[in-house]
Motif scaffolding. Structure first.
Motif, short mmCIF file in Angstrom:
data_model
loop_
_atom_site.label_atom_id
_atom_site.label_comp_id
_atom_site.label_asym_id
_atom_site.label_seq_id
_atom_site.Cartn_x
_atom_site.Cartn_y
_atom_site.Cartn_z
N THR A 1 -43.37 40.98 -53.47
CA THR A 1 -43.04 40.35 -52.79
C THR A 1 -44.36 41.10 -51.39
N ALA A 2 -44.48 42.29 -51.60
CA ALA A 2 -44.65 43.33 -50.78
C ALA A 2 -44.59 43.09 -49.72
N VAL A 3 -43.28 43.88 -49.95
CA VAL A 3 -42.82 44.00 -48.71
C VAL A 3 -41.48 44.81 -48.90
N ARG A 4 -41.46 45.61 -46.90
CA ARG A 4 -40.98 46.85 -47.06
C ARG A 4 -39.56 46.52 -47.17
N LEU A 5 -38.87 47.73 -48.49
CA LEU A 5 -37.46 46.87 -48.31
C LEU A 5 -36.69 48.41 -47.77
N GLN A 6 -37.97 49.45 -47.81
CA GLN A 6 -36.53 50.44 -46.81
C GLN A 6 -38.32 51.31 -46.38
N ALA A 7 -37.88 52.23 -45.45
CA ALA A 7 -38.90 53.12 -44.52
C ALA A 7 -37.79 54.09 -43.87
N GLU A 8 -38.28 54.58 -44.10
CA GLU A 8 -37.92 56.43 -42.53
C GLU A 8 -39.53 56.87 -42.58
N VAL A 9 -39.84 56.44 -41.49
CA VAL A 9 -41.83 57.26 -40.61
C VAL A 9 -41.13 57.66 -39.40
N SER A 10 -41.65 59.26 -38.96
CA SER A 10 -41.78 59.57 -37.24
C SER A 10 -43.41 59.14 -37.48
N GLY A 11 -43.58 59.21 -35.81
CA GLY A 11 -45.71 59.65 -35.66
C GLY A 11 -44.46 59.96 -33.88
N GLU A 12 -46.24 60.77 -33.75
CA GLU A 12 -46.16 61.59 -32.67
C GLU A 12 -47.66 61.25 -31.76
N LEU A 13 -47.81 61.54 -30.91
CA LEU A 13 -48.92 60.94 -30.48
C LEU A 13 -48.65 61.58 -28.62
N GLU A 14 -49.85 61.07 -27.97
CA GLU A 14 -49.92 61.74 -26.09
C GLU A 14 -50.95 60.58 -25.57
N GLN A 15 -49.97 60.28 -24.53
CA GLN A 15 -50.41 59.33 -24.33
C GLN A 15 -51.04 59.54 -22.20
N ARG A 16 -51.87 59.95 -21.35
CA ARG A 16 -51.79 60.17 -20.31
C ARG A 16 -50.90 61.17 -19.71
N GLY A 17 -51.34 62.21 -20.72
CA GLY A 17 -50.67 63.93 -20.52
C GLY A 17 -49.28 63.47 -20.27
N ARG A 18 -48.89 62.74 -21.41
CA ARG A 18 -47.75 62.03 -21.64
C ARG A 18 -47.20 62.43 -23.79
N ALA B 1 -42.69 49.46 -33.14
CA ALA B 1 -43.12 50.73 -33.63
C ALA B 1 -44.10 51.21 -33.69
N LEU B 2 -44.91 51.04 -34.88
CA LEU B 2 -46.30 52.29 -35.15
C LEU B 2 -47.42 51.72 -35.04
#
Length: 289
Positions: free
Chosen positions: A206-223, A133-134
């Motif tokens: 263990t450095a393992v992610r047990l839970q995550a809630e993440v959102s991101g935004e980007l722009e690519q080729r005008g979209r 996803a990221l």
């Protein structure tokens, strides 16, 4: 260098069998970026749920949507279930018990396979929804530790996730001998990162992610693109009670490949087509110790 120190520290601790306690200066947020599936296996049996939602808005205002969900019940390398759903359509489902795999071909029709190794490889490539996803934000993900909590009896560190500032461009290299040509134009960046926010809970042992809630935004080729990620691991250390599928005795040749199907896997934990979105419960929600 900070990430390298964190990763080396985790690697040394795993190799000598350290307990949950880690060096104070170890940044588990950075270390979690490098964790491999062997580290996830070290958690023991558990249920993994992940969902990724993509939204793309064009210049004319129209929107494209894509939803993907993954469910893994993990007992060990010989016993696990895996299924993947895209836009409410079941794409694949596998049940492996004692090294014997079955794949879902159509509604309530399971076919026995001879070799579980291809499905182990698929599992390795599919478990890391965070990276999937990221990936466009790789190198710009910043972690700020907020505190230590308990997650199903395990000590975890909670991190605030944000978008790191764009690094400064390196100075132009000086030409040796011959004079360097002057660059006529500066190439445009294919992706412009706009925002990233959320939280992640990282297991201290263990450095393992047990839970995550993440959102991101980007722009690519005008979209304009947005991505929302949710994942959780629950039932850690509890037997997953995985059994062979009903009516799954037929054997097929190893070269056969699973077909796309829209039918739910009748013997998997959920009876719905789409795995339930990851959500914290009273038992799995991080709480202060």
């Amino acid at each position: 260098m900070k990430r390298l120190r964190a990763w080396i520290g985790v690697g040394i601790c795993w190799s000598i069998g350290c307990g949950p306690s880690q060096p104070d200066d170890l940044d588990l947020g950075d270390a979690s970026q490098e964790v491999q599936f062997e580290s996830v296996d070290a958690l023991g049996p558990h249920l993994y749920l992940a969902s990724i939602k993509h939204r793309t808005t064009r210049s004319d205002g129209s929107t494209e949507r894509s939803d993907e969900a993954v469910e893994i019940r993990w007992q060990d390398w010989d016993t696990f279930t895996f299924r993947r759903v895209v836009d409410a359509q079941l794409q694949s489902a596998v049940v492996t018990v004692d090294g014997r795999p079955w794949s879902l071909r159509s509604k309530e029709r399971w076919e026995r396979r001879d070799d579980a190794e291809p499905y182990r490889l698929d599992l390795r490539q599919s478990w890391n929804a965070w990276q999937q996803a990221l990936e466009p934000f790789d190198g710009r993900i910043e972690f700020e530790e907020e505190g230590t909590e308990l997650f199903e009896g395990r000590v975890v560190r909670r991190y605030l996730v944000s978008l790191a500032p764009e690094p400064d461009e390196p100075p132009p290299e000086r030409g040796k001998g011959k004079r360097r040509r002057k660059q006529r134009h500066k190439p445009t960046k294919p992706i412009t990162l706009i925002s990233l926010e959320g939280r992640v809970w990282v297991d201290e042992g263990t450095a393992v992610r047990l839970q995550a809630e993440v959102s991101g935004e980007l722009e690519q080729r005008g979209r304009r693109r947005t991505v929302e990620l949710q994942l959780t691991r629950s039932g850690i250390g509890l037997p997953q009670e995985i059994e062979p599928p009903v009516g799954g005795s037929r054997r097929v040749r190893p070269e056969s490949t699973p077909e796309t199907t829209t039918a739910p896997a009748s013997n998997l934990p959920s009876t719905e087509t789409t795995p339930a979105a990851p959500a914290a419960t009273k038992e799995s929600e991080p709480t202060s110790p």
